[in-house]
Scaffold this motif. Structure first.
Motif, mmCIF file in Angstrom:
data_model
loop_
_atom_site.group_PDB
_atom_site.id
_atom_site.type_symbol
_atom_site.label_atom_id
_atom_site.label_comp_id
_atom_site.label_asym_id
_atom_site.label_seq_id
_atom_site.Cartn_x
_atom_site.Cartn_y
_atom_site.Cartn_z
ATOM 1 N N VAL A 99 -14.556 -2.410 9.512
ATOM 2 C CA VAL A 99 -16.004 -2.645 9.466
ATOM 3 C C VAL A 99 -16.674 -2.301 10.793
ATOM 4 O O VAL A 99 -17.706 -1.605 10.791
ATOM 5 N N PRO A 100 -16.163 -2.764 11.949
ATOM 6 C CA PRO A 100 -16.837 -2.373 13.195
ATOM 7 C C PRO A 100 -16.872 -0.868 13.426
ATOM 8 O O PRO A 100 -17.854 -0.336 13.941
ATOM 9 N N LYS A 101 -15.806 -0.159 13.020
ATOM 10 C CA LYS A 101 -15.831 1.290 13.176
ATOM 11 C C LYS A 101 -16.884 1.907 12.265
ATOM 12 O O LYS A 101 -17.603 2.833 12.669
ATOM 13 N N ARG A 157 -22.688 6.062 17.310
ATOM 14 C CA ARG A 157 -22.134 5.719 18.628
ATOM 15 C C ARG A 157 -20.791 6.434 18.839
ATOM 16 O O ARG A 157 -19.746 5.816 19.032
ATOM 17 N N PHE A 158 -20.852 7.752 18.777
ATOM 18 C CA PHE A 158 -19.631 8.547 18.851
ATOM 19 C C PHE A 158 -19.136 8.722 20.280
ATOM 20 O O PHE A 158 -17.971 9.048 20.497
ATOM 21 N N ARG A 159 -20.001 8.523 21.234
ATOM 22 C CA ARG A 159 -19.542 8.590 22.629
ATOM 23 C C ARG A 159 -18.490 7.521 22.893
ATOM 24 O O ARG A 159 -17.411 7.803 23.436
ATOM 25 N N GLU A 160 -18.793 6.273 22.498
ATOM 26 C CA GLU A 160 -17.847 5.184 22.714
ATOM 27 C C GLU A 160 -16.568 5.383 21.895
ATOM 28 O O GLU A 160 -15.462 5.121 22.391
ATOM 29 N N LEU A 161 -16.713 5.847 20.657
ATOM 30 C CA LEU A 161 -15.532 6.077 19.819
ATOM 31 C C LEU A 161 -14.632 7.157 20.413
ATOM 32 O O LEU A 161 -13.402 7.052 20.382
ATOM 33 N N THR A 162 -15.247 8.199 20.956
ATOM 34 C CA THR A 162 -14.470 9.280 21.542
ATOM 35 C C THR A 162 -13.708 8.807 22.775
ATOM 36 O O THR A 162 -12.519 9.124 22.950
ATOM 37 N N ALA A 179 -8.425 -3.171 20.295
ATOM 38 C CA ALA A 179 -8.993 -3.981 21.372
ATOM 39 C C ALA A 179 -10.293 -3.376 21.904
ATOM 40 O O ALA A 179 -11.296 -4.090 22.097
ATOM 41 N N LEU A 180 -10.300 -2.070 22.123
ATOM 42 C CA LEU A 180 -11.505 -1.423 22.643
ATOM 43 C C LEU A 180 -12.637 -1.445 21.628
ATOM 44 O O LEU A 180 -13.813 -1.643 21.986
ATOM 45 N N LEU A 181 -12.311 -1.270 20.359
ATOM 46 C CA LEU A 181 -13.332 -1.273 19.317
ATOM 47 C C LEU A 181 -13.983 -2.659 19.191
ATOM 48 O O LEU A 181 -15.209 -2.776 19.091
ATOM 49 N N LEU A 182 -13.171 -3.706 19.208
ATOM 50 C CA LEU A 182 -13.722 -5.060 19.090
ATOM 51 C C LEU A 182 -14.519 -5.452 20.328
ATOM 52 O O LEU A 182 -15.444 -6.270 20.237
ATOM 53 N N TYR A 183 -14.179 -4.886 21.471
ATOM 54 C CA TYR A 183 -14.974 -5.128 22.678
ATOM 55 C C TYR A 183 -16.356 -4.476 22.544
ATOM 56 O O TYR A 183 -17.379 -5.056 22.949
ATOM 57 N N MET A 184 -16.395 -3.266 21.972
ATOM 58 C CA MET A 184 -17.658 -2.543 21.842
ATOM 59 C C MET A 184 -18.513 -3.060 20.682
ATOM 60 O O MET A 184 -19.740 -2.995 20.739
ATOM 61 N N MET A 185 -17.875 -3.556 19.642
ATOM 62 C CA MET A 185 -18.589 -4.056 18.465
ATOM 63 C C MET A 185 -17.971 -5.398 18.069
ATOM 64 O O MET A 185 -17.152 -5.466 17.154
ATOM 65 N N PRO A 186 -18.331 -6.500 18.760
ATOM 66 C CA PRO A 186 -17.719 -7.806 18.486
ATOM 67 C C PRO A 186 -17.945 -8.233 17.035
ATOM 68 O O PRO A 186 -19.068 -8.160 16.530
#
Length: 492
Positions: free
Chosen positions: A142-144, A152-157, A197-204
């Motif tokens: 869901v957060p992705k 928000r593809f910059r953060e995903l990349t 971990a990085l994804l949950l940090y960016m999209m809690p």
């Protein structure tokens, strides 16, 4: 005219083109960097490890990937398609997380049965360690989806680049120290952990004990056909690996896996990333079919101007590339050439699924998956029995063109187009790829050293490609530059 139609055509609605261009730019540039690192790590691991080690991991990934599609329930794509309020999202977070826990437990219990099927006792322990990836995937869906929806593809990349580098480096160090197949396991587990971990940090996330039935009903009506088609697609798409592993064993599967990885290199580097951005882009255009068709043609033409020449280069140079990894990998050359040939069609089909999803036509996608399932696995089985991994490559080339044509017939019912316009749209990528292949063959013919052949062919092929870009279609140049430079938003 409906309220929704009025919203789409509202002249005061913000222009999405700058966001879309930025998303493509970050996705392509960042993913090329990530895949460059990933390719180098894969080549190092192939140099240090045996084909049988990769075959064992290939067997485990068949099961893990299949179960991962049950975990999602299509909710990741559903949050992109629907405009959900914040109060409904905790339901989606909770359901996907619970599915991840359930599937992790199922894989731990079923690991001995998988080992029995493949006749590889070591798979039990490997599968139980890798089962954690299902739990982690349940936290990501869901957060992705929300980050994709918001471009928000910059953060995903950046997330992908960090996790690939750290996980891959760890795997190479362990392989050098003699840990064998467990170096590949460590690579996968650490990569998945960092991704989550990085994804949950960016999209809690936010969870709830109260599952809203109205939200689940709406989401599952959209997501379940999508999940079912994705599940069937994965079954047919991995059927060749399953059949090779079951019939021929781990060494043959390792060889075939390398051939497949190199053949899909172009689509993974460019096509998959562009398709990821294409999904929210098409979703924003779902009430304007003419605009969606123009966007599809433009994206396809630009993507295949890169994908087709890469496939042609791999077809010509595959033996020299594999020799760099050692003679133990040479049996992968012939199936690699077959897979490169069919790769041009696979790259064209991949974007169609995103159009189906964006337009809410998930049942058509499910029908396409059913046809795939009925046609491809029997072809793989016959090819494997008659010709080993080479026979599987032949099966791809004989059966997949029918699926490609069936896909074009399906998409005409969603985004109308003419076949003449479709093929003319791809003439420059096809002609560029053919020309690059011819000059590389001619340039490498008098050379005996594999390394020098690769160098000379790379220079000559790259120069030919640049010439076609400079003197080719003006629209291609304009759109390529739009992806590389920040343009001002169009006036409203």
């Amino acid at each position: 005219m409906s309220e929704r139609s009025c919203e789409v055509t509202n002249p005061h609605k913000p222009d999405l083109q700058p966001q879309i261009r930025s998303a493509y730019r970050w996705s392509i540039a960042g993913n090329l960097a990530k895949q460059f690192v990933g390719f180098g790590i894969s080549m190092l691991l192939a140099k240090l490890l045996l084909p049988g080690d990769f075959g064992l991991i290939g067997m485990t990934q068949l099961v893990v990937t299949l179960l991962a599609y049950f975990q999602d329930l299509g909710l990741g794509d559903a949050v992109v398609h629907f405009n959900e309020d914040e109060n409904s999202l905790p339901t989606c977070y909770t359901v996907t997380a619970l599915m991840g826990v359930l599937l992790t437990a199922i894989l731990i219990a079923a690991a001995p049965l998988v080992s029995l099927f493949f006749r590889e006792p070591r798979l039990t322990a490997i599968l139980r360690v890798l089962s954690v990836s299902l739990f982690l995937s349940g936290l990501q869906s869901v957060p992705k989806g929300l980050m994709i929806k918001r471009f928000r593809f910059r953060e995903l990349t950046l997330r992908d680049l960090v996790s690939t580098t750290v996980g891959g480096t760890t795997g190479v160090i362990m392989a050098f120290l003699g840990y064998g197949v467990w170096s590949l396991v460590a690579n996968l587990v650490l990569w998945n952990f960092l991704q989550t971990a990085l994804l949950l940090y960016m999209m809690p996330p936010s969870y709830t004990l109260h599952i809203r039935k109205d939200v689940m009903r709406r989401m599952l009506n959209y997501g379940l056909p999508l999940m079912s088609s994705a599940l069937l697609f994965q079954f047919y798409d991995n059927a060749d690996f399953m059949i090779v592993g079951r019939v021929l064993g781990k060494t043959a599967l390792g060889l075939y896996g390398l051939a497949f990885k190199l053949a899909v290199l172009a689509n993974e580097k460019v096509g998959v990333v562009v398709n990821q951005v294409a999904f929210p882009s098409f979703a924003a255009m779902q009430d304007d079919k003419e605009r969606a068709r123009e966007h599809w043609f433009a994206v396809s033409r630009t993507v295949h101007l890169l994908v087709f020449p890469i496939l042609a280069a791999m077809f010509v140079n595959c033996e020299d590339v594999i020799l760099l990894l050692g003679k133990k990998w040479l049996p992968a050359v012939v199936p690699l050439r077959y897979l490169c040939a069919v790769g041009a069609l696979r790259s064209q089909v991949s974007v169609v699924g995103r159009i189906f999803s964006a337009f809410g036509r998930t049942k058509l996608q499910f029908q396409f998956a059913v046809v795939n399932l009925l046609l491809m696995p029997p072809a793989f089985w016959v090819g494997c029995k008659l010709g080993g991994i080479n026979g599987v490559g032949v099966a791809w080339c004989l059966a997949y063109p029918a699926l490609w044509f069936f896909t074009l017939l399906q998409i005409r019912g969603v985004v109308p187009f003419s076949f003449r316009a479709y093929f003319l749209n791809l003439r420059l990528p096809a002609f560029t790829a053919a020309s690059c292949a011819l000059v590389m063959v001619a340039a490498g013919w008098p050379l005996q050293s594999p390394i020098w052949r690769l160098v000379v062919r790379g220079v000559v092929g790259g120069a030919t490609f640049l010439i076609f870009i400079l003197v080719g279609d003006e629209d291609i140049r304009r759109r390529a530059m739009a992806l590389l430079h920040r343009n001002r938003p169009a006036p409203v």
